[in-house]
Design a protein around this motif. Sequence first.
Motif, short mmCIF file in Angstrom:
data_model
loop_
_atom_site.label_atom_id
_atom_site.label_comp_id
_atom_site.label_asym_id
_atom_site.label_seq_id
_atom_site.Cartn_x
_atom_site.Cartn_y
_atom_site.Cartn_z
N LEU A 147 23.45 44.56 -52.88
CA LEU A 147 22.71 43.40 -52.37
C LEU A 147 21.26 43.41 -52.85
CD1 LEU A 147 24.06 43.14 -48.71
CD2 LEU A 147 24.62 41.66 -50.66
N ALA A 148 20.71 44.60 -53.08
CA ALA A 148 19.33 44.69 -53.57
C ALA A 148 19.17 44.06 -54.94
CB ALA A 148 18.88 46.15 -53.60
N SER A 149 20.24 44.03 -55.73
CA SER A 149 20.15 43.38 -57.04
C SER A 149 19.98 41.88 -56.88
CB SER A 149 21.40 43.69 -57.88
OG SER A 149 22.54 43.02 -57.39
N PHE A 150 20.51 41.32 -55.80
CA PHE A 150 20.36 39.89 -55.54
C PHE A 150 19.03 39.58 -54.86
CE2 PHE A 150 24.90 40.52 -55.96
CZ PHE A 150 25.30 39.43 -56.73
N SER A 151 18.64 40.41 -53.88
CA SER A 151 17.39 40.15 -53.17
C SER A 151 16.18 40.30 -54.07
CB SER A 151 17.26 41.09 -51.96
OG SER A 151 17.19 42.44 -52.38
N SER A 152 16.30 41.17 -55.09
CA SER A 152 15.18 41.41 -56.01
C SER A 152 15.24 40.54 -57.26
CB SER A 152 15.18 42.88 -56.43
OG SER A 152 16.33 43.19 -57.20
N GLY A 153 16.35 39.82 -57.42
CA GLY A 153 16.51 38.99 -58.62
C GLY A 153 16.86 39.79 -59.86
N LYS A 154 17.38 41.02 -59.69
CA LYS A 154 17.73 41.87 -60.84
C LYS A 154 19.25 42.03 -60.90
CE LYS A 154 13.40 42.63 -61.87
NZ LYS A 154 12.75 43.86 -61.47
#
Length: 282
Positions: free
Chosen positions: A171-178
């Motif tokens: 999910l961090a890849s989505f929240s950070s835009g990466k």
Amino acid sequence: MDLMEFWFRSRVIIDELVEKFLKETREWEVMEMSKYIMRDGKRFRGTLMFLFNGALGGEEKNAYPGALATEILHSASLALDDIVDYDELRRGMKAAWAVYTNRKVIFVSNYLIPTALNIISGYGEKALKISVDLWKDTAVGALKDMYGKDDDYVRTVELKTASLFKLPAMLASFSSGKIELLDTLMEIGKNLGIIYQIVDDYVDCVTQDKDNLVGSAKQLFSLTTGRYESYVRLKYNEYKERYIQLVRSLPIDGEYVDQLLALPDFLAFGLIGESGIKNKIF
């Protein structure tokens, strides 16, 4: 800020998010049981959401929904596990089923799980689909935990535990835009989750009579014919090395590098220290 400070700070934020979520639950009985199920967690998995999001340059507020959803799913999984394992205690208090009965806890868990997935849907269709697949993996892992073969130990651990470590990393890849780092982050979460569960099983093997061991801890003991220390040491170092290589491949710098690299030892030493046993594997 060192990793311990980061975790303490994250726990405060996550507890506030959980409290706000519960207050917005309109059915009083659902709110009461949900509050009990989600009480006093360590919030490790939600903290991972903050950690990876920050390391990738994301704004902290963008990680709030993912951290909350991760903790909701984790809490629901523990409540269901306690029913299956007949565990009467959780975090020093009666397990939810022992207070509210099996049926009520199952019903409330069936409320919490889709609620968490609905929160995750705010990150987009792909994030939701992967999250559903990861939740399905935990269900398969639970079956393997109860009925799997000893030779499938690592696969059992990956499915039942690492799936909910892969979740916040993903999910961090989505929240950070990466999003281009999605696969790497999933692999990072997998390795970290395997490390966590192997050490947790080691603690059970040390602290419990072999006849009382259940699930993956029993598998670990049987797989190694009781000589689990060298196996745990070997696997810990193996997955820690993989984890470190993956972390170093990420485009991050500054304090987050040290925090991420410290995670395996932080989690492992935390489990061992909490159990009060003498550390024999590190």
